[in-house]
Design a protein around this motif. Sequence first.
Motif, mmCIF file in Angstrom:
data_model
loop_
_atom_site.group_PDB
_atom_site.id
_atom_site.type_symbol
_atom_site.label_atom_id
_atom_site.label_comp_id
_atom_site.label_asym_id
_atom_site.label_seq_id
_atom_site.Cartn_x
_atom_site.Cartn_y
_atom_site.Cartn_z
ATOM 1 N N HIS A 29 0.852 -1.190 0.000
ATOM 2 C CA HIS A 29 0.000 0.000 0.000
ATOM 3 C C HIS A 29 0.893 1.248 0.000
ATOM 4 C CE1 HIS A 29 -3.920 -1.885 0.570
ATOM 5 N NE2 HIS A 29 -3.371 -2.697 1.482
ATOM 6 N N PRO A 30 0.384 2.366 -0.508
ATOM 7 C CA PRO A 30 1.174 3.606 -0.443
ATOM 8 C C PRO A 30 1.416 4.029 1.008
ATOM 9 C CG PRO A 30 -0.668 3.814 -1.966
ATOM 10 C CD PRO A 30 -0.892 2.552 -1.199
ATOM 11 N N ALA A 31 2.472 4.796 1.210
ATOM 12 C CA ALA A 31 2.797 5.334 2.531
ATOM 13 C C ALA A 31 3.580 6.621 2.324
ATOM 14 C CB ALA A 31 3.597 4.324 3.353
ATOM 15 N N THR A 32 3.869 7.285 3.424
ATOM 16 C CA THR A 32 4.630 8.533 3.371
ATOM 17 C C THR A 32 5.878 8.403 4.237
ATOM 18 O OG1 THR A 32 2.617 9.827 3.069
ATOM 19 C CG2 THR A 32 4.578 11.017 3.784
ATOM 20 N N LEU A 33 7.017 8.766 3.671
ATOM 21 C CA LEU A 33 8.284 8.783 4.399
ATOM 22 C C LEU A 33 8.661 10.224 4.686
ATOM 23 C CD1 LEU A 33 10.976 7.592 5.462
ATOM 24 C CD2 LEU A 33 11.818 7.678 3.097
ATOM 25 N N GLU A 34 8.891 10.528 5.971
ATOM 26 C CA GLU A 34 9.302 11.872 6.378
ATOM 27 C C GLU A 34 10.681 11.792 7.015
ATOM 28 O OE1 GLU A 34 6.341 13.631 8.878
ATOM 29 O OE2 GLU A 34 4.681 13.006 7.600
ATOM 30 N N LEU A 35 11.590 12.642 6.560
ATOM 31 C CA LEU A 35 12.972 12.637 7.061
ATOM 32 C C LEU A 35 13.386 14.010 7.569
ATOM 33 C CD1 LEU A 35 14.667 10.390 4.348
ATOM 34 C CD2 LEU A 35 14.115 9.773 6.700
ATOM 35 N N SER A 36 12.431 14.780 8.070
ATOM 36 C CA SER A 36 12.716 16.121 8.577
ATOM 37 C C SER A 36 13.505 16.891 7.519
ATOM 38 C CB SER A 36 13.436 16.064 9.919
ATOM 39 O OG SER A 36 13.440 17.348 10.515
ATOM 40 N N MET A 37 14.711 17.392 7.856
ATOM 41 C CA MET A 37 15.519 18.133 6.890
ATOM 42 C C MET A 37 16.869 17.446 6.711
ATOM 43 S SD MET A 37 14.585 22.065 7.998
ATOM 44 C CE MET A 37 14.752 21.762 9.756
ATOM 45 N N ILE A 38 17.467 17.645 5.554
ATOM 46 C CA ILE A 38 18.748 17.023 5.241
ATOM 47 C C ILE A 38 19.684 18.085 4.679
ATOM 48 C CG2 ILE A 38 19.936 15.309 3.826
ATOM 49 C CD1 ILE A 38 17.448 13.579 3.947
ATOM 50 N N ASP A 39 20.855 18.155 5.235
ATOM 51 C CA ASP A 39 21.847 19.179 4.885
ATOM 52 C C ASP A 39 23.028 18.491 4.168
ATOM 53 O OD1 ASP A 39 23.517 21.363 4.813
ATOM 54 O OD2 ASP A 39 23.382 21.817 6.944
ATOM 55 N N ASP A 40 23.281 18.726 2.857
ATOM 56 C CA ASP A 40 22.621 19.678 1.981
ATOM 57 C C ASP A 40 21.602 18.980 1.051
ATOM 58 O OD1 ASP A 40 24.067 22.192 2.494
ATOM 59 O OD2 ASP A 40 25.798 21.141 1.714
ATOM 60 N N SER A 41 22.007 17.848 0.435
ATOM 61 C CA SER A 41 21.150 17.184 -0.534
ATOM 62 C C SER A 41 21.095 15.691 -0.251
ATOM 63 C CB SER A 41 21.657 17.427 -1.957
ATOM 64 O OG SER A 41 22.929 16.836 -2.143
ATOM 65 N N ASP A 42 20.086 15.027 -0.822
ATOM 66 C CA ASP A 42 19.929 13.602 -0.575
ATOM 67 C C ASP A 42 19.405 12.879 -1.807
ATOM 68 O OD1 ASP A 42 16.726 12.714 0.109
ATOM 69 O OD2 ASP A 42 17.173 14.844 0.016
ATOM 70 N N GLY A 102 23.889 16.141 7.382
ATOM 71 C CA GLY A 102 23.147 15.019 7.920
ATOM 72 C C GLY A 102 21.647 15.225 7.941
ATOM 73 N N ILE A 103 20.968 14.239 8.541
ATOM 74 C CA ILE A 103 19.519 14.282 8.721
ATOM 75 C C ILE A 103 19.255 14.937 10.068
ATOM 76 C CG2 ILE A 103 17.411 12.904 8.834
ATOM 77 C CD1 ILE A 103 18.977 10.661 7.383
ATOM 78 N N TYR A 104 18.609 16.104 10.069
ATOM 79 C CA TYR A 104 18.461 16.844 11.314
ATOM 80 C C TYR A 104 17.053 17.416 11.431
ATOM 81 C CZ TYR A 104 18.691 21.312 8.829
ATOM 82 O OH TYR A 104 18.415 22.384 8.016
ATOM 83 N N GLY A 105 16.730 17.889 12.617
ATOM 84 C CA GLY A 105 15.410 18.461 12.864
ATOM 85 C C GLY A 105 14.804 17.875 14.118
ATOM 86 N N GLU A 106 13.481 17.742 14.122
ATOM 87 C CA GLU A 106 12.792 17.213 15.284
ATOM 88 C C GLU A 106 12.477 15.728 15.096
ATOM 89 O OE1 GLU A 106 9.653 19.615 17.004
ATOM 90 O OE2 GLU A 106 10.209 21.290 15.694
ATOM 91 N N GLU A 107 12.538 14.963 16.213
ATOM 92 C CA GLU A 107 12.316 13.522 16.152
ATOM 93 C C GLU A 107 10.952 13.167 15.567
ATOM 94 O OE1 GLU A 107 13.029 11.589 19.838
ATOM 95 O OE2 GLU A 107 15.168 12.099 19.906
ATOM 96 N N LYS A 108 9.940 13.973 15.884
ATOM 97 C CA LYS A 108 8.588 13.674 15.410
ATOM 98 C C LYS A 108 8.466 13.757 13.899
ATOM 99 C CE LYS A 108 6.853 18.421 15.970
ATOM 100 N NZ LYS A 108 6.682 18.673 14.514
ATOM 101 N N ASP A 109 9.439 14.397 13.244
ATOM 102 C CA ASP A 109 9.395 14.556 11.796
ATOM 103 C C ASP A 109 10.215 13.509 11.058
ATOM 104 O OD1 ASP A 109 7.765 16.798 11.989
ATOM 105 O OD2 ASP A 109 9.466 18.154 12.199
ATOM 106 N N VAL A 110 10.702 12.488 11.770
ATOM 107 C CA VAL A 110 11.453 11.398 11.148
ATOM 108 C C VAL A 110 10.634 10.131 11.346
ATOM 109 C CG1 VAL A 110 13.654 10.174 11.030
ATOM 110 C CG2 VAL A 110 13.609 12.577 11.704
ATOM 111 N N ARG A 111 9.877 9.761 10.329
ATOM 112 C CA ARG A 111 8.911 8.688 10.525
ATOM 113 C C ARG A 111 8.343 8.199 9.195
ATOM 114 N NH1 ARG A 111 3.481 11.945 12.638
ATOM 115 N NH2 ARG A 111 3.187 13.214 10.754
ATOM 116 N N ILE A 112 7.612 7.072 9.289
ATOM 117 C CA ILE A 112 6.797 6.585 8.180
ATOM 118 C C ILE A 112 5.344 6.596 8.642
ATOM 119 C CG2 ILE A 112 6.141 4.497 6.907
ATOM 120 C CD1 ILE A 112 9.059 3.875 6.557
#
Length: 652
Positions: free
Chosen positions: A303-316, A363-373
């Motif tokens: 099934h479709p889902a959403t991947l959230e990785l907060s912010m990434i410095d600089d590119s991914d 790296g992958i940075y930001g708030e923990e709640k924004d790193v999720r599926i």
Amino acid sequence: MILFKKIFLLYFLIVAHIGWATVRLPKILSNAMVLQREKPISIWGWADPGEKITVQFHAQTKTTKADKSGHWILSLAPEVAGGPFTLVVKGKNVVTISNILVGEVWVCSGQSNMEWPVRAVMNAETEIQNADYPEIRHFTVQKSVSTRLAEEVKGGEWEVCNPKTVGDFTAVGYFFAREVYLKTKVPIGLVHTSWGGTHSETWTSRKAFEQSDEFKDMIATMPDIDLGQLAEKKKEEIQKKLTEAKIKIASGSEAAAWKEAAFDHSQWPLIKVPQQWEATLGDIDGTLWFRKDFTIEADDAAHPATLELSMIDDSDETFVNGVKVGGLNGWNEKRVYTLPSYVLKKGKNVIAVKVVDTGGGGGIYGEEKDVRIVTQSQKIISLAGDWNFEIESLHIETLSPNSYPTLLFNAMLNPILNFGIRGVLWYQGESNAGRAYQYRKEFPLMIQDWRTGFKQGDFPFYFVQLASFNAENGNSENGSTWAELREAQTMTLALPNTGMAVTTDIGDANDIHPRNKQDAGKRLATLALNRLYGVNMVDGGPAYQAMKVEGNRVRLTFTQIGSGLQVKDKYGYLKGFEIAGNDQKFHYAKAWTENNTVVVSCEAVTQPMAVRFAWADNPEEANLFNNEGFPAVPFRTDAWKGITEGKKFTIE
């Protein structure tokens, strides 16, 4: 045969002539540029020593010769707004620059809030779709540092404003330009030279420091730096640290398999996510891979889902089970990627993220709640915590922009000082807040230094005052570095032809990068429209003028009240005022407007001596405005010692 020889000789002469061609223009003099109207136009470049140079522009033709070092420069007469025009420069070769407009040119500089792009502001999608302004142009100076005065920028090109290009424009600069253009219909050129996280000392020249009583001892300690030796030393230090931590760097094509689901990363070292990797690995730049396993239940597989990785410095580049699901180049943009139905499977799944960092944090940075599926059934799978990582390659930068003073002045400003401009827009100060008291001298010094460098008089220098930020720290009780920095910015208005846009009402308590760049740009534009472009309007909010003690209360008067003071609150209460007696302890005060003055009092202070307004890192509740909608300038009536007095910039 004779004809063939003649053709061959002609071909040889043409090729030889091209091979000798040396006339070259700086990158800022290029297609689609905007030249400053109603001022002499400098055209410059390089050629063979003694080479004759002819410049043709509009109806003007002038000549000069390159000096012994190959440099040349000439000045064209001022032009009125218009275009498009063509510039032709002839020497041994011919250089043609087309689609040139003549209008208003503004340099946009500072740190990350000036660097912040249109694609990352509030309502970005709508703003981008509507950005069809071919007479607004944008030139981004490529980031670079130099220990010597550079003659040329590292890179950059002019771009015409449209929905395809505007996303990468400086947002504050663009919204300024749009507002001015809509009122004047004069072409606008933005020369964007900024770098996130930089302090003002790196934007100031050695000569300015040497002539300053405040800074001449500091600049005398700056070493003569060999960049080659410095790079080798840094490489050795990084390699030693990684070896001690048992972290290796990939060799050859080893990294080619790291995106695949079947790759075994169990022996890779661990790192916490989200965080910038400098917290664990130290000051490194380069390409790193991050991998993490997660489990999907049968109901959510296929099934479709959403991947959230907060912010990434600089590119991914991001892969799930070997399938590329997304990738962005933007250190300040949240990553939200849609996973098609065929990606997720029951049981173990794996994410692989290739992160490229070219400088600063990584790296992958930001708030923990924004790193999720988020699955199709709205189950949330947190991805915060330990990830495995490995280094594909390192990028060794010899210096960061803040390693020493002058580095960005040398590399990113000095090469454009011949370019004609109307003025400067500046948004910086966050990185100087710890030395706010010294900023009283450093900021005016930098402004005067730029005016000296551009050789165009006391041109307008408009800046954004720091917005509200940091909800839990910084106030009159324990001291506020940001309040003291705002005070230093306000004091800089003593310099002629300066202006300040107050933004305490449009900040974000939890984000140093407020997304409302529209109002910041508009308030800067109001300064220009009122003072330069003949649009008669109020261009700022109430500014403290004087105080008068009346028994146990204080009456405050203001300038810039426009058509009157306004309490921007549905209950009519004034907030943000504090009052103190001779014990220097501040108390929240009751305040109200009375005949376009403000009266302040507090039962705990019977003999008031001082009043402060919006004196905090995050004075978002401060709600004194004028009827034109501009917030009052933060202020204090006392001169009691703050927490940054005595803190000075030093070279380590």
